[in-house]
Scaffold this active site. Structure first.
Site, PDB file in Angstrom:
ATOM      1  NE  ARG A 136       4.040  -7.544  -0.616  1.00 39.70           N
ATOM      2  CZ  ARG A 136       3.803  -8.681  -1.252  1.00 39.70           C
ATOM      3  NH1 ARG A 136       3.195  -9.664  -0.637  1.00 39.70           N
ATOM      4  NH2 ARG A 136       4.156  -8.848  -2.506  1.00 39.70           N
TER       5      ARG A 136
ATOM      6  CB  THR B 268      11.240  -7.824   5.099  1.00 40.05           C
ATOM      7  OG1 THR B 268      10.361  -6.684   4.988  1.00 40.05           O
ATOM      8  CG2 THR B 268      12.679  -7.343   5.275  1.00 40.05           C
TER       9      THR B 268
ATOM     10  CG  ASP C  50       2.359  -3.696  -7.758  1.00 36.04           C
ATOM     11  OD1 ASP C  50       3.369  -3.871  -7.061  1.00 36.04           O
ATOM     12  OD2 ASP C  50       1.513  -2.798  -7.516  1.00 36.04           O
TER      13      ASP C  50
ATOM     14  CG  ASP D  36       3.411  -0.753  -9.914  1.00 35.16           C
ATOM     15  OD1 ASP D  36       3.495   0.371  -9.373  1.00 35.16           O
ATOM     16  OD2 ASP D  36       4.306  -1.611  -9.827  1.00 35.16           O
TER      17      ASP D  36
HETATM   18  C1  PRP Z   1      -0.043  -4.355  -2.028  1.00 38.20           C
HETATM   19  C2  PRP Z   1      -1.527  -4.537  -1.821  1.00 38.20           C
HETATM   20  C3  PRP Z   1      -1.617  -4.809  -0.349  1.00 38.20           C
HETATM   21  C4  PRP Z   1      -0.367  -5.603  -0.092  1.00 38.20           C
HETATM   22  C5  PRP Z   1      -0.732  -7.052   0.001  1.00 38.20           C
HETATM   23  O1  PRP Z   1       0.325  -3.097  -1.645  1.00 38.20           O
HETATM   24  O2  PRP Z   1      -2.284  -3.444  -2.248  1.00 38.20           O
HETATM   25  O3  PRP Z   1      -1.662  -3.636   0.447  1.00 38.20           O
HETATM   26  O4  PRP Z   1       0.509  -5.381  -1.197  1.00 38.20           O
HETATM   27  O5  PRP Z   1       0.347  -7.821   0.373  1.00 38.20           O
HETATM   28  P1  PRP Z   1       0.427  -8.552   1.773  1.00 38.20           P
HETATM   29  O6  PRP Z   1      -0.871  -9.245   1.990  1.00 38.20           O
HETATM   30  O7  PRP Z   1       1.562  -9.528   1.578  1.00 38.20           O
HETATM   31  O8  PRP Z   1       0.736  -7.547   2.835  1.00 38.20           O
HETATM   32  P2  PRP Z   1       1.825  -2.542  -1.833  1.00 38.20           P
HETATM   33  O9  PRP Z   1       2.626  -2.849  -0.612  1.00 38.20           O
HETATM   34  O10 PRP Z   1       2.380  -3.031  -3.125  1.00 38.20           O
HETATM   35  O11 PRP Z   1       1.641  -0.981  -1.820  1.00 38.20           O
HETATM   36  P3  PRP Z   1       0.906  -0.019  -2.876  1.00 38.20           P
HETATM   37  O12 PRP Z   1      -0.580  -0.265  -2.733  1.00 38.20           O
HETATM   38  O13 PRP Z   1       1.305   1.326  -2.407  1.00 38.20           O
HETATM   39  O14 PRP Z   1       1.393  -0.341  -4.247  1.00 38.20           O
HETATM   40  N1  URA Z   2       0.497  -6.973  -3.878  1.00 38.52           N
HETATM   41  C1  URA Z   2       0.030  -6.896  -5.146  1.00 38.52           C
HETATM   42  O1  URA Z   2      -0.253  -5.793  -5.657  1.00 38.52           O
HETATM   43  N2  URA Z   2      -0.120  -8.039  -5.838  1.00 38.52           N
HETATM   44  C2  URA Z   2       0.168  -9.241  -5.311  1.00 38.52           C
HETATM   45  O2  URA Z   2      -0.003 -10.259  -6.000  1.00 38.52           O
HETATM   46  C3  URA Z   2       0.659  -9.304  -4.003  1.00 38.52           C
HETATM   47  C4  URA Z   2       0.794  -8.141  -3.296  1.00 38.52           C
END
Ligand code: PRP
Ligand code: URA
Length: 209
Positions: A104, A108, A200, A203
């Site tokens: 994400r 944006t 997160d 993370d």
């Molecule tokens: C996080 C989570 C989802 C997304 C959710 O991933 O694991 O995939 O955000 O947010 P949304 O519903 O607003 O799209 P992230 O983009 O942080 O990637 P990562 O899993 O690689 O840390």
């Molecule tokens: N992605 C995450 O990992 N946590 C949130 O709360 C939203 C998006």
């Protein structure tokens, strides 16, 4: 319209409390995510079609039941969906696994696709899309859009924590998809994080922050 199922089993809710707690370290966080995924797999596979099977026990002939057709496929959204995959495999050990890499964009909040790989026969299986967080819904919608472009039709979504905004967005974009969550939280904050959520997910799973 697809269903929204909150998996409110006491063991799921107990473990979710550790997952949310900021004092929970990476090891315990991973273990609890894994265990909740296993427990949620029972709920999400409830009602999948069975077929009668003739067999012989040591005592005599019997009729059993087995999953009809192909085993469900799992589609973790990278990265954080990986944290739930092994837990589901404990009860669906023969599942094929596809991957959809999305992150994400922090400015944006739009999902950016960087990798996809599906089993060749994905369109003939029930596919369970896995991601711990359903925040704006952008990532889940993009993943399901991709699966449908590849000819997949039987899709369910499994998340640990959802924001109401994310559920509404997925239902609007993909009204045929059932959504399974362990909790529906209050709202999103200004950075698109779920409140209170768990922070997160990627993370915390991978210890990257
Ligand atoms: C996080 C989570 C989802 C997304 C959710 O991933 O694991 O995939 O955000 O947010 P949304 O519903 O607003 O799209 P992230 O983009 O942080 O990637 P990562 O899993 O690689 O840390
Ligand atoms: N992605 C995450 O990992 N946590 C949130 O709360 C939203 C998006």
């Amino acid at each position: 319209m697809g269903n929204v199922v909150v998996c409110d089993h006491p063991l799921i809710q107990h473990k979710l409390t550790f997952i949310r707690d900021e004092r929970t370290d990476t090891k315990l966080f991973r273990e609890c995510v894994d265990e909740v995924a296993t427990l949620m797999a029972y709920e999400i596979t409830r009602g999948i079609a069975l077929a009668p099977v003739r067999l012989q026990t040591p005592v005599g002939p019997a009729e059993g039941l087995a999953i009809r057709g192909r085993m469900p496929g799992l589609v973790p959204i990278l990265r954080a969906g990986l944290g739930m995959t092994d837990g589901i495999l404990k009860v669906l050990p023969a599942a094929k696994i596809g991957h959809i890499g999305l992150y994400r964009d922090p400015a944006t909040l739009q999902p950016v696709e960087y990798y996809t790989k599906l089993p060749a026969d994905a369109g003939e299986r029930l596919l369970i899309v896995i991601d711990p967080m359903l925040a704006t819904g952008g990532s889940a919608i993009a993943a399901i859009d991709y699966l449908k472009r590849q000819g997949c039709r039987d899709i369910r979504l499994m998340c640990l924590i959802a924001a109401p905004e994310g559920i509404a967005a997925v239902r609007e974009a993909h009204s045929d998809v059932d959504i399974y969550v362990a909790a529906i939280d209050e709202r999103l904050n200004d950075h698109g994080y779920i409140v209170p959520g768990l922070g997160d997910a990627g993370d915390r799973l991978f210890g990257t922050r």
